[in-house]
Design a protein around this motif. Structure first.
Motif, PDB file in Angstrom:
ATOM      1  N   GLN A  94       0.558  -1.203  -0.069  1.00 58.42           N
ATOM      2  CA  GLN A  94       0.011   0.103   0.061  1.00 58.42           C
ATOM      3  C   GLN A  94       0.681   1.304   0.028  1.00 58.42           C
ATOM      4  O   GLN A  94       0.366   2.252   0.653  1.00 58.42           O
ATOM      5  CB  GLN A  94      -0.905   0.163   1.095  1.00 58.42           C
ATOM      6  N   LYS A  95       1.781   1.294  -0.788  1.00 63.29           N
ATOM      7  CA  LYS A  95       2.804   2.281  -0.721  1.00 63.29           C
ATOM      8  C   LYS A  95       2.117   3.552  -1.366  1.00 63.29           C
ATOM      9  O   LYS A  95       2.688   4.647  -1.065  1.00 63.29           O
ATOM     10  CB  LYS A  95       4.045   2.030  -1.625  1.00 63.29           C
ATOM     11  N   ALA A 102       6.459   7.569   5.593  1.00 62.00           N
ATOM     12  CA  ALA A 102       6.309   6.217   6.121  1.00 62.00           C
ATOM     13  C   ALA A 102       6.880   5.163   5.157  1.00 62.00           C
ATOM     14  O   ALA A 102       7.577   4.340   5.520  1.00 62.00           O
ATOM     15  CB  ALA A 102       4.662   5.976   6.237  1.00 62.00           C
ATOM     16  N   VAL A 103       6.709   5.356   3.664  1.00 64.95           N
ATOM     17  CA  VAL A 103       7.325   4.473   2.749  1.00 64.95           C
ATOM     18  C   VAL A 103       8.809   4.452   3.169  1.00 64.95           C
ATOM     19  O   VAL A 103       9.461   3.186   3.197  1.00 64.95           O
ATOM     20  CB  VAL A 103       7.075   4.860   1.333  1.00 64.95           C
ATOM     21  N   GLN A 104       9.427   5.563   3.492  1.00 65.69           N
ATOM     22  CA  GLN A 104      11.008   5.649   3.634  1.00 65.69           C
ATOM     23  C   GLN A 104      11.396   4.840   4.816  1.00 65.69           C
ATOM     24  O   GLN A 104      12.359   4.024   4.918  1.00 65.69           O
ATOM     25  CB  GLN A 104      11.355   7.049   3.487  1.00 65.69           C
ATOM     26  N   SER A 111      16.059  -2.626   5.587  1.00 65.32           N
ATOM     27  CA  SER A 111      17.694  -2.495   4.942  1.00 65.32           C
ATOM     28  C   SER A 111      18.391  -2.697   6.330  1.00 65.32           C
ATOM     29  O   SER A 111      19.342  -3.222   6.355  1.00 65.32           O
ATOM     30  CB  SER A 111      18.033  -0.860   4.515  1.00 65.32           C
ATOM     31  N   GLU A 112      18.013  -2.223   7.341  1.00 65.41           N
ATOM     32  CA  GLU A 112      18.528  -2.387   8.606  1.00 65.41           C
ATOM     33  C   GLU A 112      18.750  -3.907   9.077  1.00 65.41           C
ATOM     34  O   GLU A 112      19.704  -4.366   9.235  1.00 65.41           O
ATOM     35  CB  GLU A 112      17.969  -1.696   9.844  1.00 65.41           C
TER      36      GLU A 112
ATOM     37  N   TYR B 157      11.545  -0.648  -4.353  1.00 62.38           N
ATOM     38  CA  TYR B 157      12.168  -0.282  -5.608  1.00 62.38           C
ATOM     39  C   TYR B 157      13.578  -0.540  -5.785  1.00 62.38           C
ATOM     40  O   TYR B 157      14.060  -1.120  -6.633  1.00 62.38           O
ATOM     41  CB  TYR B 157      11.920   1.268  -5.922  1.00 62.38           C
ATOM     42  N   GLU B 158      14.309  -0.085  -4.448  1.00 63.15           N
ATOM     43  CA  GLU B 158      15.743  -0.799  -4.651  1.00 63.15           C
ATOM     44  C   GLU B 158      15.656  -2.317  -4.492  1.00 63.15           C
ATOM     45  O   GLU B 158      14.761  -2.697  -4.593  1.00 63.15           O
ATOM     46  CB  GLU B 158      16.343  -0.133  -3.247  1.00 63.15           C
ATOM     47  N   LYS B 159      16.728  -2.866  -3.760  1.00 60.21           N
ATOM     48  CA  LYS B 159      16.502  -4.288  -3.648  1.00 60.21           C
ATOM     49  C   LYS B 159      16.317  -5.157  -4.808  1.00 60.21           C
ATOM     50  O   LYS B 159      16.411  -6.390  -4.761  1.00 60.21           O
ATOM     51  CB  LYS B 159      15.408  -4.776  -2.604  1.00 60.21           C
TER      52      LYS B 159
END
Lengths: 176, 176
Positions: A94-95, A102-104, A111-112, B157-159
DNA sequence: CAAATTATAAAACAAAAATTTTAAAACATC
DNA sequence: GATGTTTTAAAATTTTTGTTTTATAATTTG
């Protein structure tokens, strides 16, 4: 947080939230500006209070044991009947709907995790627990990929009995 | 269908739908009763017209080649930049929100996939393409689990550049 | 303790969403 | 071609949602 977690951003109304939390509507808006702001803070709270403790096993044991324990806890969670998935990953589909902040936040969160796993796998390789031919970065991706899988797959009420076997397959793929 | 697929049930309004499709509001309600009914029919259409062709490779080649081709197509799809996931699986994290009929349709859809894969894997084992020690039912679950993973993971989108490597890991886990 | 600030409850608003109604247009049937 | 039925466009209705306002109560500060 529980409502966003269970039902998602769009299906959780501000009215529901104030009713459930007993929070005052005006105070809520003063504090968080709008629903997006509240959601963003919810994500941060989740990351800091729900997820951080679950990463401890990876930080304390950055090796095959840590990875094993982490994957085990994800799979065990997914096998529970009241499983709600992951507040963050649940919203990947639901991006468009949640705000860009929030997406970020969700991206950073994933990633963490990936980099924690990678560190642990590099050590695992040094320890001889995964083969020297393996690429820890790829395997770390694979683990995160599987966590995504568990988040969705765990929503099937049936199918849960298979999850312990899936754990074995995933660990087998890691060890090689 | 595209709107439900991209944004999800709750974030797609009936107004959006009639605007986009040119459908008449009254006709729409006469045909589908309500938004839930429309969504359910959308799921059925998706299953019949979008997914059925993608299952052909599994029905035509119920063996390791079919499984390989299927997983390959899922992974390739997930690596596309406009990837929207799977209309069905996207809604697993919103089971409370969509109607019970829709939930059931999604479950049936996933079970159908799992049994197609299992059949193919049983044959693959007979062909000697997967080890005799493996359990085809478990591996079929694992494949479906990975499809769920791809559906969510492909939203980053990355990954995306890592996805071809993930394909190799998944196939490696199957072959053993 | 009085003045200024902040929090709260309750109602009010505005916009969006889902659904229904109405009346005209199109279509089918006899 | 008149009559009954279905479709359509447009507006109306009803809920729901997100947000703001207002008036009162509580709290802090000088």
């Amino acid at each position: 947080m529980g409502m966003f977690w269970r039902d998602g951003y769009k299906a959780t109304s501000v009215g529901d939230i104030v009713r459930e939390t007993g929070l005052n509507t005006a105070s809520m808006y003063k504090e968080f500006v709008d629903k997006d702001g509240l959601f963003l803070e919810t994500l941060k709270h989740y990351r800091g209070h729900v997820i951080k403790p679950r990463y401890e096993m990876l930080r304390d044991n950055p090796n095959i044991a840590g990875v094993e324990a982490f994957i085990g806890s994800v799979m065990t969670g997914a096998a529970r009947s009241e499983y709600k998935g992951c507040l963050m990953m649940n919203h990947l589909s639901q991006k468009h709907v949640i705000g860009p902040d929030a997406v970020q936040e969700i991206g950073a969160f994933c990633s963490e995790l990936e980099s924690l796993i990678e560190t642990a796998l590099i050590n695992a390789q040094r320890d001889g627990d995964i083969g020297p031919d393996k690429d820890p970065a790829v395997l770390a991706s694979f683990v995160v990929f599987c966590v995504h899988g568990a988040v969705l797959y765990g929503r099937h009420y049936e199918k849960k009995r298979m999850i312990p076997n899936l754990y074995d397959v995933v660990m087998g793929a890691l060890r090689g």
